[in-house]
Design an enzyme around this catalytic site. Structure first.
Site, mmCIF file in Angstrom:
data_model
loop_
_atom_site.group_PDB
_atom_site.id
_atom_site.type_symbol
_atom_site.label_atom_id
_atom_site.label_comp_id
_atom_site.label_asym_id
_atom_site.label_seq_id
_atom_site.Cartn_x
_atom_site.Cartn_y
_atom_site.Cartn_z
ATOM 1 N N VAL A 1 86.747 -21.880 145.526
ATOM 2 C CA VAL A 1 87.418 -21.865 143.893
ATOM 3 C C VAL A 1 87.837 -20.899 143.143
ATOM 4 O O VAL A 1 87.719 -20.695 141.212
ATOM 5 C CB VAL A 1 86.529 -22.729 143.196
ATOM 6 C CG1 VAL A 1 86.448 -23.844 144.010
ATOM 7 C CG2 VAL A 1 85.310 -22.190 143.413
ATOM 8 N N ASN B 1 80.327 -26.937 140.435
ATOM 9 C CA ASN B 1 78.816 -26.633 140.131
ATOM 10 C C ASN B 1 78.866 -25.210 141.210
ATOM 11 O O ASN B 1 77.727 -24.557 141.735
ATOM 12 C CB ASN B 1 78.349 -28.294 141.738
ATOM 13 C CG ASN B 1 76.872 -27.288 142.575
ATOM 14 O OD1 ASN B 1 75.518 -27.467 141.737
ATOM 15 N ND2 ASN B 1 77.357 -26.783 143.648
ATOM 16 N N SER C 1 72.355 -22.359 133.982
ATOM 17 C CA SER C 1 71.061 -21.743 134.314
ATOM 18 C C SER C 1 70.283 -21.863 133.152
ATOM 19 O O SER C 1 71.330 -21.207 132.243
ATOM 20 C CB SER C 1 71.513 -21.340 134.997
ATOM 21 O OG SER C 1 69.709 -20.703 135.482
ATOM 22 N N TYR D 1 74.638 -12.662 137.243
ATOM 23 C CA TYR D 1 73.916 -13.971 137.108
ATOM 24 C C TYR D 1 74.069 -15.023 135.800
ATOM 25 O O TYR D 1 74.429 -15.624 134.838
ATOM 26 C CB TYR D 1 73.256 -14.956 137.500
ATOM 27 C CG TYR D 1 73.091 -15.883 138.329
ATOM 28 C CD1 TYR D 1 73.702 -16.714 138.822
ATOM 29 C CD2 TYR D 1 71.761 -16.742 137.694
ATOM 30 C CE1 TYR D 1 73.198 -18.284 139.299
ATOM 31 C CE2 TYR D 1 71.706 -17.790 137.797
ATOM 32 C CZ TYR D 1 72.555 -18.880 138.321
ATOM 33 O OH TYR D 1 71.937 -19.728 138.363
ATOM 34 N N ALA E 1 75.046 -13.630 132.477
ATOM 35 C CA ALA E 1 75.868 -13.607 132.340
ATOM 36 C C ALA E 1 77.770 -14.625 132.242
ATOM 37 O O ALA E 1 77.615 -15.049 131.424
ATOM 38 C CB ALA E 1 76.998 -11.568 132.261
ATOM 39 N N LYS F 1 76.729 -18.024 133.382
ATOM 40 C CA LYS F 1 76.074 -18.645 133.314
ATOM 41 C C LYS F 1 75.728 -19.006 131.616
ATOM 42 O O LYS F 1 76.561 -20.229 131.679
ATOM 43 C CB LYS F 1 74.637 -19.343 133.945
ATOM 44 C CG LYS F 1 74.727 -19.067 135.366
ATOM 45 C CD LYS F 1 75.255 -20.224 135.715
ATOM 46 C CE LYS F 1 75.212 -20.511 137.474
ATOM 47 N NZ LYS F 1 75.788 -22.325 137.746
#
Length: 247
Positions: A64, A90, A141, A154, A156, A158
């Protein structure tokens, strides 16, 4: 059985929250496109576990982070079902690493997997979702809300998902409802892997409910936002986190 006759695409759906969401949508009658990369064995396991509705599971192996693979994935699903009603973005990865040790390659890998994928999949899916007044549910998150040391890329990514969710919600409502779920610590293979990092632990004392969420509990939030029960939700971020983040 609200989703009978409808098609749902879930990225990163071979395990964890994605898999739990797939099971929830199957229960509600949907045909579910299961995206993964190099996890055909987990798809086969999902089919075997739900043999009574295995004909409503469609395997969609695709990276993806790659626009051409995403387009092929969506085209393949449309060829099978003729429609798309829900997209659940997801797919995601995480990393625990001091910021000053984080490399450009680390940053690109996490941003591309967690955030760029939402851009690519949404862009490919929206023309079909508009036809059926569908829904997009993005998985963010609670760390995008609270922050955490050594999770720079991570958090950043989310945080970017939350902002993109609101932007898309404003642009495509009322034809498409776009919302996000920002879970707290959830028992998934990713959390179990992080728990093996020396010195790392999730602080249960910071969670008023005193436990981690189960993937199936997060799946219920996803199912809700995709359903007509959430018909007035637009650009909203719901955060099932056991009370770890209160706003």
């Amino acid at each position: 059985m609200e989703f009978t006759g409808k098609t749902v695409l879930i990225t990163g759906a071979a395990s964890g929250i994605g898999r739990a969401a797939a099971v929830a949508f199957l229960r509600e009658g949907a045909t579910v496109g299961i995206n993964h990369i190099n996890q055909s064995h987990l798809f086969a396991e999902l089919q075997a576990t739900h043999a009574d509705c295995a004909d409503r599971l469609i395997e969609l192996e695709a990276d993806v982070r790659n626009g051409s693979e995403v387009k092929t994935m969506v085209d393949t699903l449309i060829a099978h079902t003729g429609r798309l009603d829900v997209l659940v973005n997801n797919a995601g990865v995480s990393q625990i690493k001091p910021f000053l040790e984080t490399t450009e390659e680390d940053w690109d890998f996490i941003i591309n997997t967690d955030l760029k994928s939402v851009f690519l999949c949404s862009k490919a899916a929206i023309p079909y979702l508009k036809i059926n007044h569908g829904a997009i549910v993005n998985i963010a998150s609670e760390l995008a809300l609270s922050g955490r040391a050594q999770y720079g890329p991570y958090t950043a990514a989310k945080g970017g998902i939350i902002s993109l969710t609101r932007s898309l919600a404003r642009e495509f409502a009322p034809e498409i409802r776009v919302n996000a779920v920002a879970p707290g610590p959830t028992m998934t293979p990713m959390l179990e892997k992080e728990a093996l990092v020396p010195g790392h632990k999730e602080d249960l004392g910071a969670i008023p409910m005193g436990r981690y969420a189960e993937a199936k509990e997060i799946a219920e939030s996803i199912l809700f936002l995709a359903s007509t029960r959430a018909s007035i939700f637009c650009g909203d971020i719901i955060s099932p986190n056991g009370g770890a983040v209160m706003r």
